[in-house]
Design an enzyme around this catalytic site. Structure first.
Site, short mmCIF file in Angstrom:
data_model
loop_
_atom_site.label_atom_id
_atom_site.label_comp_id
_atom_site.label_asym_id
_atom_site.label_seq_id
_atom_site.Cartn_x
_atom_site.Cartn_y
_atom_site.Cartn_z
N GLU A 59 8.86 7.83 13.50
CA GLU A 59 9.06 7.36 12.13
C GLU A 59 8.89 8.46 11.09
OE1 GLU A 59 6.84 4.26 9.04
OE2 GLU A 59 6.74 3.89 11.21
N LYS A 73 18.14 3.19 -17.38
CA LYS A 73 19.24 4.03 -16.91
C LYS A 73 19.42 3.93 -15.40
CE LYS A 73 20.03 8.13 -18.41
NZ LYS A 73 19.88 9.58 -18.74
N LYS A 103 1.13 1.16 16.42
CA LYS A 103 1.62 2.38 15.78
C LYS A 103 0.45 3.27 15.39
CE LYS A 103 3.44 2.61 11.49
NZ LYS A 103 4.41 2.33 10.40
N MET A 104 0.65 4.59 15.52
CA MET A 104 -0.37 5.56 15.16
C MET A 104 0.23 6.65 14.29
SD MET A 104 -0.76 7.71 18.72
CE MET A 104 -1.61 9.10 17.96
N LYS A 105 -0.63 7.33 13.56
CA LYS A 105 -0.21 8.42 12.70
C LYS A 105 -0.15 9.73 13.47
CE LYS A 105 -0.06 5.77 9.11
NZ LYS A 105 1.25 5.39 8.52
N TYR A 128 -4.85 5.61 12.06
CA TYR A 128 -5.01 6.57 10.97
C TYR A 128 -6.05 7.63 11.36
CZ TYR A 128 -2.47 3.51 7.75
OH TYR A 128 -1.51 2.77 7.13
N ASP A 131 4.19 7.75 13.52
CA ASP A 131 4.61 7.83 12.12
C ASP A 131 4.10 9.13 11.51
OD1 ASP A 131 5.23 7.45 9.47
OD2 ASP A 131 3.99 5.67 9.20
N HIS A 171 8.44 -2.21 5.98
CA HIS A 171 7.10 -1.68 5.79
C HIS A 171 6.31 -2.67 4.93
CE1 HIS A 171 4.44 0.45 2.87
NE2 HIS A 171 4.03 1.11 3.93
N GLU A 217 10.96 3.43 4.32
CA GLU A 217 9.95 2.75 3.51
C GLU A 217 9.79 3.36 2.13
OE1 GLU A 217 5.54 4.21 4.20
OE2 GLU A 217 6.45 3.77 6.13
N GLU A 268 6.04 -5.36 9.78
CA GLU A 268 4.83 -4.59 10.02
C GLU A 268 3.61 -5.49 9.86
OE1 GLU A 268 3.22 -0.14 8.91
OE2 GLU A 268 4.28 -1.26 7.36
N ASN A 292 0.83 -1.20 0.00
CA ASN A 292 0.00 0.00 0.00
C ASN A 292 0.86 1.26 0.00
OD1 ASN A 292 0.27 1.21 2.93
ND2 ASN A 292 0.13 -1.00 3.18
N ASN A 348 4.93 10.08 8.36
CA ASN A 348 4.82 9.88 6.91
C ASN A 348 5.50 10.98 6.09
OD1 ASN A 348 1.96 8.36 7.83
ND2 ASN A 348 3.14 7.35 6.22
N ASP A 374 11.05 -1.59 2.06
CA ASP A 374 9.97 -2.52 1.70
C ASP A 374 10.35 -3.21 0.39
OD1 ASP A 374 7.65 -3.76 0.77
OD2 ASP A 374 6.33 -2.15 1.47
#
Length: 389
Positions: free
Chosen positions: A238, A100, A181-183, A155, A212, A321, A264, A340, A53, A214, A291
């Site tokens: 994170e 490339k 884990k939380m955002k 989330y 996290d 991840h 990640e 994870e 994801n 992000n 990941d």
């Protein structure tokens, strides 16, 4: 021994959730099936793959560049010299012909999807779980019998208040997870601190909570959050800043004594090496989250492990991840630090084998050939339906 067909499909993994940067209302993923001429139990051996994801389906790249190269290749060029199995390294090299250097972005997702399916097929042809194949072929012949996993969630969601956030974390603890884990970063600092403290009321100690951002923060904000979260002694902080802004990560390490995690959204062994060299990451406490499904697959992931090893990091620093079974097999077979898990989101492209429960924050592995997708009934049905295999 040859690949007789490669099928690709796009599936929806949409959800109303969001993190600090994106929402998942239109999120998609690619699914690939690699069909071989080998037969087990009266059926052709098929390897399956999908991307994690956070990155959309890579069907354009797959169908314009990478799958045609495999279809046009001499079948014998894609197998081991002794003819006993597919050769993931040769297949990887064939996909990357005429590409490339640099630009490690969405093409790494396309290659990673196919690579996952190839490794699934390779282990199935050998008749062993992938983690055992990896331990025997690239390790010391031993593997971890269980893997540390944490529950990724927390989330932002329309109408979700602190009580609902707490209830979510209670469900994860009841499932057997210890670390959740939380955002953060999708709300003002004072609001996020309130949310953190609400979750701490459930889990008890900071060592059971990771946060996290992000990649949302600029330097000033990353440091402000770091200062505010110091007293909580969290499991990790994170991806504070943009994944390629090693300066932010380096500066954060100077003021934030707790564990940090990132990686990640780095998609090559060169990027991983740069993070290890210039990102202020500390081998004695920090975590690397590359990941494999997004970063050119397991062939490249093994190069990544070698590259970070030369910079003082070990496999145990890595907690990938993605929450998928490929990373679970890698974690067990190559003895990483964990994996994870997504207990409640991105279904059915999440979770592990049916009937194997998380206990004391660890999950066991299925004794099934390949990655073990066939032991995850909802997932294997979705992949078979999508690819008509």
């Amino acid at each position: 021994m040859k690949i007789v067909d490669i099928r690709e499909a796009v599936v929806s993994i949409s959800s109303p959730i969001r993190n600090s940067f994106i929402d998942f209302s239109k999120m998609t993923a690619s699914v690939v099936a690699v069909v071989t001429d080998q037969v087990k139990d009266g059926k052709p051996v098929v390897g399956y793959g999908f991307n994690s994801n956070g990155r959309y389906a890579a069907s354009g790249l797959l169908n314009e560049r990478f799958l045609p190269r495999l279809r046009e290749a001499n079948p014998e060029s894609l197998i081991r010299d002794d003819g006993t199995n597919l050769d993931p390294h040769k297949i990887w090299a064939t996909m990357m012909v005429n590409e490339k250097p640099g630009g490690h972005g969405e093409r790494s997702v396309a290659v990673g999807v196919v690579d996952m399916a190839v490794w699934d097929a390779v282990a199935k042809i050998n008749g062993v779980p992938l983690y055992k194949h990896l331990a025997d072929t690239y390790g010391d012949g031993t593997h971890d019998d269980s893997v540390f996993v944490y529950a990724a969630g927390g989330y932002y969601y329309p109408g979700k208040d602190d009580t609902q956030l707490q209830d979510e974390m209670r469900r994860y603890r009841a499932m057997g997870y210890e670390v959740v884990k939380m955002k953060i970063g999708g709300a003002p600092l004072d609001e996020d601190i309130r949310r953190i403290e609400a979750v701490l009321e459930v889990v008890g100690e900071g060592k059971y909570l990771a946060v996290d951002a992000n990649g949302r923060f600029d330097l000033e904000t990353a440091l402000a959050y770091g200062e505010a979260m110091k007293p909580y002694n969290l499991f990790w902080y994170e991806e504070a800043g943009d994944p390629l802004d090693y300066h932010i990560q380096n500066e954060l390490s100077k003021i934030y004594p707790g564990p940090m995690a990132t990686g990640e959204n780095l998609f090559s062994h060169q990027d991983a090496r740069n993070l290890a060299r210039y990102g202020g990451m500390r081998p004695d406490r920090d975590w690397l989250q590359f990941d494999c499904a997004l970063s050119y697959g397991l062939v490249e992931y093994m190069r990544t492990l070698e590259a970070i090893g030369k910079e003082g990091f070990s496999n145990r620093n890595c907690v990938p991840h993605g929450g998928h079974q490929l990373s679970l097999n890698i974690a067990a077979g190559l003895k990483l630090g964990g994996n994870e898990s997504y207990p409640e989101v991105f279904k059915p492209f999440c979770g592990f084998a049916d009937g194997i429960k998380v206990e004391n924050g660890r999950v066991g592995l299925p004794d099934a050939p390949g990655i073990g997708f066939e032991q995850n009934s909802a997932l294997i049905k979705a992949m078979r339906d999508a690819t008509n295999t």
